[in-house]
Design an enzyme around this catalytic site. Structure first.
Site, mmCIF file in Angstrom:
data_model
loop_
_atom_site.group_PDB
_atom_site.id
_atom_site.type_symbol
_atom_site.label_atom_id
_atom_site.label_comp_id
_atom_site.label_asym_id
_atom_site.label_seq_id
_atom_site.Cartn_x
_atom_site.Cartn_y
_atom_site.Cartn_z
ATOM 1 C CE LYS A 5 -9.275 -6.277 -5.728
ATOM 2 N NZ LYS A 5 -8.132 -5.736 -4.713
ATOM 3 C CE1 TYR A 46 -9.616 -0.007 -3.790
ATOM 4 C CE2 TYR A 46 -7.803 0.066 -1.912
ATOM 5 C CZ TYR A 46 -8.447 0.436 -3.202
ATOM 6 O OH TYR A 46 -7.627 1.544 -3.663
ATOM 7 C CG HIS A 64 -2.470 4.446 1.310
ATOM 8 N ND1 HIS A 64 -3.131 5.550 0.556
ATOM 9 C CD2 HIS A 64 -1.157 4.707 1.056
ATOM 10 C CE1 HIS A 64 -2.502 6.285 0.124
ATOM 11 N NE2 HIS A 64 -1.104 5.864 0.499
ATOM 12 N N PRO A 77 -9.703 -0.265 -14.072
ATOM 13 C CG PRO A 77 -8.447 1.756 -14.713
ATOM 14 C CD PRO A 77 -9.512 0.636 -15.223
ATOM 15 C CE1 TYR A 93 -10.625 3.945 -6.757
ATOM 16 C CE2 TYR A 93 -10.020 4.127 -4.430
ATOM 17 C CZ TYR A 93 -9.831 3.698 -5.622
ATOM 18 O OH TYR A 93 -8.992 2.741 -5.841
#
Ligand SMILES: Cc1cc2nc3c(=O)[nH]c(=O)nc-3n(C[C@H](O)[C@H](O)[C@H](O)COP(=O)(O)OP(=O)(O)OC[C@H]3O[C@@H](n4cnc5c(N)ncnc54)[C@H](O)[C@@H]3O)c2cc1C
Length: 390
Positions: A296, A384, A72, A292, A200
């Site tokens: 990580k 990220y 991704h 979550p 998200y």
């Protein structure tokens, strides 16, 4: 039984450590409370940073991950009825790979078994002895019989609810913790992906995450009361909640399918400082937990293993203890960075019942900022993908 390194827990941390040590000629024994089938089928994490991929590849278990994992290059932030993309690769030159944790575990178990590794599944009554001496040991029950492993070092990779952390005297340990008053309702769905990338979503009804596990299996979550029960959620009710939180005003929507698993997980931030005492070292969830939201947890467990492997190799090959002595301090730098990022993302994306209307508008202002300022988006993307200097 005698080994060099006694490891408690056959999660990603314990198995990867055991295999990396084996590749460097260091012997270990792994003790696992659960059965092999169970650890190979429990659905948990799925987002792997490049550094995690690199270490798994170095361990010789990267082949299937590279063939079947989905790369991704970005993710989407949904808020106020719209979607905005964070271009991970454009901003950092790096990407993440979605490959389920239980697939990583299958690869690691297969590698350990093929190498003749000593992994004991279904053990009970694990206890740790003599960590303040040079000859620690582990005692456990296997197939109804008591056993003992004598070793040079004990590594606690036994997750948040394991026995290792409590073996460090309370006076040596400082626990830092934040328990969130919300949880995630997770579902596994037989359906094609709703989107090419993870979504998200921040919505006044609460957070939602549209994630994927494979071209046919999707993982979705929505914020819920951690004390709620899955029995209270019919499939129809779940879909209407996800549509309300994720669908955008331009017609993009969550793709429905057969729901074949439902569960609720609590949310917590936790750090144990120190992560070592005498001959005992903690790695992964045994020492720290993140909510979550930032994806990580598994990546941090692997990062601990990288530091610990180098330290153990330095001891066994060169007789040096300086890296072992510095383990906790070294690992905690990355851990605190990830703790902050996960906490920040959680606070920005979730409905906070204690937040005033003013603070709720601040959440939206922050989302506007990270999706319009290149500097802010880069900071988010670096965290990220795990590309932050620590
Ligand atoms: C719903 C959910 C989604 C997540 N999503 C992500 C994500 O996208 N990305 C990410 O990076 N992380 C994610 N995580 C976190 C990630 O799954 C964990 O951080 C990771 O599993 C930690 O690995 P570990 O090896 O430290 O511990 P664990 O995986 O917990 O393994 C510990 C092992 O020790 C065993 N054990 C415990 N006690 C004993 C004992 N007394 N004796 C012997 N064995 C024992 C346990 O059975 C277990 O197998 C997620 C977690 C959850 C719950």
């Amino acid at each position: 039984m005698r080994t060099q390194v006694g490891i408690i827990g056959a999660g990603p941390a314990g198995l990867l450590l055991s295999h990396l040590l084996h590749l460097r000629g260091i012997d270990s024994v792994v003790l696992e409370r659960r059965g092999r089938d169970e650890i190979e089928s429990t659905i948990r994490a799925g987002v792997l940073e490049q550094g995690t991929m690199d270490l798994l590849t170095e361990a010789g278990v990267g082949e299937r991950m590279k063939a079947e994992g989905a790369v991704h290059h970005g993710f989407e932030l949904a808020f106020e009825g719209q979607r905005r993309r964070i271009d991970l690769t454009g901003l950092t030159g790096k990407s993440i790979t979605v490959y389920a944790q239980h697939e990583v575990l299958k690869d690691l178990v297969a590698a350990r078994v093929a190498a003749g590794g000593k992994v004991f599944f279904n053990v009970s009554d694990t206890s740790i002895h003599g960590i303040e001496t040079d000859h620690p040991s582990l005692r456990f029950v296997y197939e109804g019989e008591p056993h003992e492993v004598q070793c040079d070092y004990v590594i606690g990779c036994d997750g948040f609810h394991g026995v290792s952390r409590a073996a460090i005297p309370a006076v040596r340990r400082e626990d830092y913790e934040r328990v969130f008053p919300f949880g995630w309702f997770g579902i596994l769905v037989e359906a094609p992906p709703s989107s090419d990338e993870l979504i998200y979503a921040r919505h006044e009804r609460g957070f939602a995450l549209v994630s994927t596990r494979s071209p046919n299996v999707q993982r979705m979550y929505f914020q819920c009361d951690p004390a709620d029960s899955v029995d209270r959620w019919s499939d129809d009710r779940i879909w209407s909640e996800l549509h309300a939180r994720v669908d955008s005003s331009d017609g993009q929507h969550v793709v429905e399918g057969r729901i074949f698993q439902k569960n609720i997980v609590g949310m917590r931030s936790f750090v144990s400082a120190t992560m070592q005492h005498g001959r005992l070292f903690l790695a992964g969830d045994a020492a720290h937990i993140v909510p979550p939201t930032g994806a990580k947890g598994l990546n941090l467990a692997v990062a601990d293993v990288r530091v610990l492997t180098a330290a153990l190799v330095a001891f066994y090959k060169e007789g040096r203890t300086d890296l072992l002595d510095a383990y906790s301090e070294t690992a905690l730098r990355r851990i605190w960075r990830a703790e902050h990022f996960s906490y920040w993302m959680t606070r920005m994306m979730h409905r906070l019942d204690d937040a005033s209307p003013f603070e709720q508008r601040l959440q939206v202002a922050e989302l506007e900022h990270v999706t319009t300022s290149r500097a802010a988006a880069t900071a988010m993307a670096e965290n990220y993908v795990g590309a932050v200097a620590v």
